[in-house]
Scaffold this motif. Sequence first.
Motif, short mmCIF file in Angstrom:
data_model
loop_
_atom_site.label_atom_id
_atom_site.label_comp_id
_atom_site.label_asym_id
_atom_site.label_seq_id
_atom_site.Cartn_x
_atom_site.Cartn_y
_atom_site.Cartn_z
N ALA A 81 0.91 -1.09 0.06
CA ALA A 81 -0.08 -0.06 -0.01
C ALA A 81 0.97 1.36 -0.09
O ALA A 81 0.67 2.34 -0.74
CB ALA A 81 -0.73 -0.01 1.29
N SER A 82 2.04 1.29 0.88
CA SER A 82 2.98 2.44 0.78
C SER A 82 3.52 2.65 -0.44
O SER A 82 3.73 3.61 -1.15
CB SER A 82 4.03 2.01 1.68
N VAL A 83 4.00 1.55 -1.13
CA VAL A 83 4.56 1.79 -2.59
C VAL A 83 3.56 2.19 -3.52
O VAL A 83 3.94 3.09 -4.19
CB VAL A 83 5.26 0.20 -3.20
N SER A 84 2.52 1.66 -3.29
CA SER A 84 1.23 2.21 -4.22
C SER A 84 1.16 3.59 -3.95
O SER A 84 1.05 4.30 -4.96
CB SER A 84 0.03 1.57 -4.19
N ALA A 85 1.00 4.33 -2.71
CA ALA A 85 0.83 5.53 -2.43
C ALA A 85 2.09 6.30 -3.10
O ALA A 85 1.85 7.50 -3.48
CB ALA A 85 0.84 5.79 -0.93
N GLY A 86 3.09 5.87 -2.86
CA GLY A 86 4.33 6.36 -3.16
C GLY A 86 4.30 6.63 -4.83
O GLY A 86 4.80 7.66 -5.43
N SER A 87 4.01 5.59 -5.63
CA SER A 87 3.81 5.67 -6.99
C SER A 87 3.04 6.65 -7.68
O SER A 87 2.98 7.64 -8.35
CB SER A 87 3.19 4.23 -7.73
N MET A 88 1.72 6.80 -6.69
CA MET A 88 0.57 7.72 -7.24
C MET A 88 1.20 8.93 -7.11
O MET A 88 0.86 9.88 -7.53
CB MET A 88 -0.53 7.29 -6.45
N LYS A 89 1.91 9.34 -5.84
CA LYS A 89 2.26 10.66 -5.45
C LYS A 89 3.37 11.13 -6.62
O LYS A 89 3.08 12.54 -7.05
CB LYS A 89 2.72 10.44 -4.03
N VAL A 90 4.41 10.31 -7.11
CA VAL A 90 5.22 10.78 -8.01
C VAL A 90 4.51 11.03 -9.23
O VAL A 90 4.74 11.87 -9.81
CB VAL A 90 6.49 9.98 -8.21
N GLU A 91 3.46 10.19 -9.75
CA GLU A 91 2.85 10.22 -10.97
C GLU A 91 1.87 11.37 -10.92
O GLU A 91 2.17 12.23 -12.09
CB GLU A 91 2.13 9.07 -11.13
N GLU A 92 1.30 11.63 -9.78
CA GLU A 92 0.24 12.78 -10.34
C GLU A 92 0.56 13.84 -9.55
O GLU A 92 0.42 14.98 -10.26
CB GLU A 92 -1.07 12.17 -9.21
N ALA A 93 1.46 14.05 -8.50
CA ALA A 93 2.00 15.21 -7.88
C ALA A 93 3.30 15.68 -8.29
O ALA A 93 3.94 16.80 -7.95
CB ALA A 93 1.54 15.47 -6.32
N GLY A 94 4.27 14.58 -8.73
CA GLY A 94 5.41 14.88 -9.14
C GLY A 94 6.35 15.20 -7.56
O GLY A 94 7.22 15.96 -7.71
N LYS A 95 5.79 14.50 -6.34
CA LYS A 95 6.35 14.69 -5.20
C LYS A 95 6.61 13.31 -4.74
O LYS A 95 5.93 12.45 -4.75
CB LYS A 95 5.38 15.67 -4.28
N GLU A 96 7.64 13.43 -4.02
CA GLU A 96 7.99 12.18 -3.10
C GLU A 96 7.41 12.21 -1.58
O GLU A 96 7.34 13.20 -0.97
CB GLU A 96 9.46 11.82 -3.10
N ALA A 97 6.96 10.89 -1.31
CA ALA A 97 6.69 10.69 0.32
C ALA A 97 7.80 10.64 1.20
O ALA A 97 8.92 9.97 0.70
CB ALA A 97 5.93 9.35 0.31
N THR A 98 7.85 11.65 1.97
CA THR A 98 9.19 11.53 2.84
C THR A 98 8.83 11.28 4.58
O THR A 98 9.70 11.36 5.15
CB THR A 98 9.82 13.02 2.91
N THR A 99 7.74 11.12 4.85
CA THR A 99 7.23 10.78 6.19
C THR A 99 6.30 9.82 6.33
O THR A 99 5.53 9.61 5.44
CB THR A 99 6.99 12.27 6.95
N LEU A 100 6.19 9.19 7.54
CA LEU A 100 5.44 7.91 7.67
C LEU A 100 3.92 8.49 7.71
O LEU A 100 3.01 7.67 7.17
CB LEU A 100 5.57 7.36 9.03
N SER A 101 3.80 9.88 7.89
CA SER A 101 2.34 10.18 7.76
C SER A 101 1.78 10.42 6.46
O SER A 101 0.47 10.41 6.25
CB SER A 101 2.20 11.58 8.60
N GLU A 102 2.66 10.59 5.53
CA GLU A 102 2.32 10.34 4.03
C GLU A 102 1.92 8.99 3.51
O GLU A 102 1.53 8.80 2.31
CB GLU A 102 3.52 11.02 3.35
N LEU A 103 2.26 7.95 4.18
CA LEU A 103 1.93 6.60 3.81
C LEU A 103 0.62 6.43 4.37
O LEU A 103 0.07 6.88 5.25
CB LEU A 103 3.00 5.76 4.45
N PRO A 104 -0.14 5.34 3.90
CA PRO A 104 -1.12 4.74 4.49
C PRO A 104 -0.94 4.54 5.78
O PRO A 104 -0.13 3.85 6.13
CB PRO A 104 -1.68 3.45 3.66
N PRO A 105 -2.07 4.60 6.78
CA PRO A 105 -1.93 4.11 8.27
C PRO A 105 -1.61 2.64 8.23
O PRO A 105 -2.23 1.90 7.64
CB PRO A 105 -3.12 4.61 8.68
N PRO A 106 -0.68 2.41 8.97
CA PRO A 106 -0.37 0.87 9.20
C PRO A 106 -1.65 0.18 9.79
O PRO A 106 -2.22 0.67 10.69
CB PRO A 106 0.88 0.77 9.70
#
Length: 212
Positions: free
Chosen positions: A179-204
Amino acid sequence: MRKLPVYLLLDTSGSMFGEPIEAVKNGVQVLVSTLRQDPYALETAYLSIITFDSTAQQIVPLTEISAFRQPNIQATGCTALGEALSLVTKKAEQEVSKTTAEKKGDWKPLVFIMTDGEPTDDLNKGIQNFKKGKWGMVVACAAGAGANTDTLKKITECVVSLDTADSATIKAFFKWVSASVSAGSMKVEEAGKEATTLSELPPPPPEVNIVV
């Protein structure tokens, strides 16, 4: 195409023998099959697996999700986590393309480390090498009571723990990684930004505790 490199550093020492290592194998399978159903991840995510026992080795080089083949993972030996950190740094140097004046390089790699015990080699040397790398998110997971979250805090701020290293808990961890990799992929594809903190990943999930 800028790729989003994902490095999994997996403890395959003797203490992982039996149920934990089977759970890791299944977890990798679940991770890959989940990412294959995600158009963003299929576009950008590349996966590499580094295992560490008495030595560290890259058993899968950075590979696009669609071409990923399940490796044979065995549990034996000690816990060369320091060597694994040095190795991932070296491999990322070779496999991740850098930004130049002409073109944008790849996104910074996501690194997920999972271990069930204390390192048996020179961890500080590994950390020194690792800190020279340019990383995106680095998440370290302490699987079960034998792993020390304070040790992992030296590597990264983002540490999670599993109360046990049984199959249900390890499976929950890998589902969260996917789920975190999916969120990271979506973020770079859509927003052109990288996830850098746990709060930007899906809640565990409940099995995965964030160590503060």
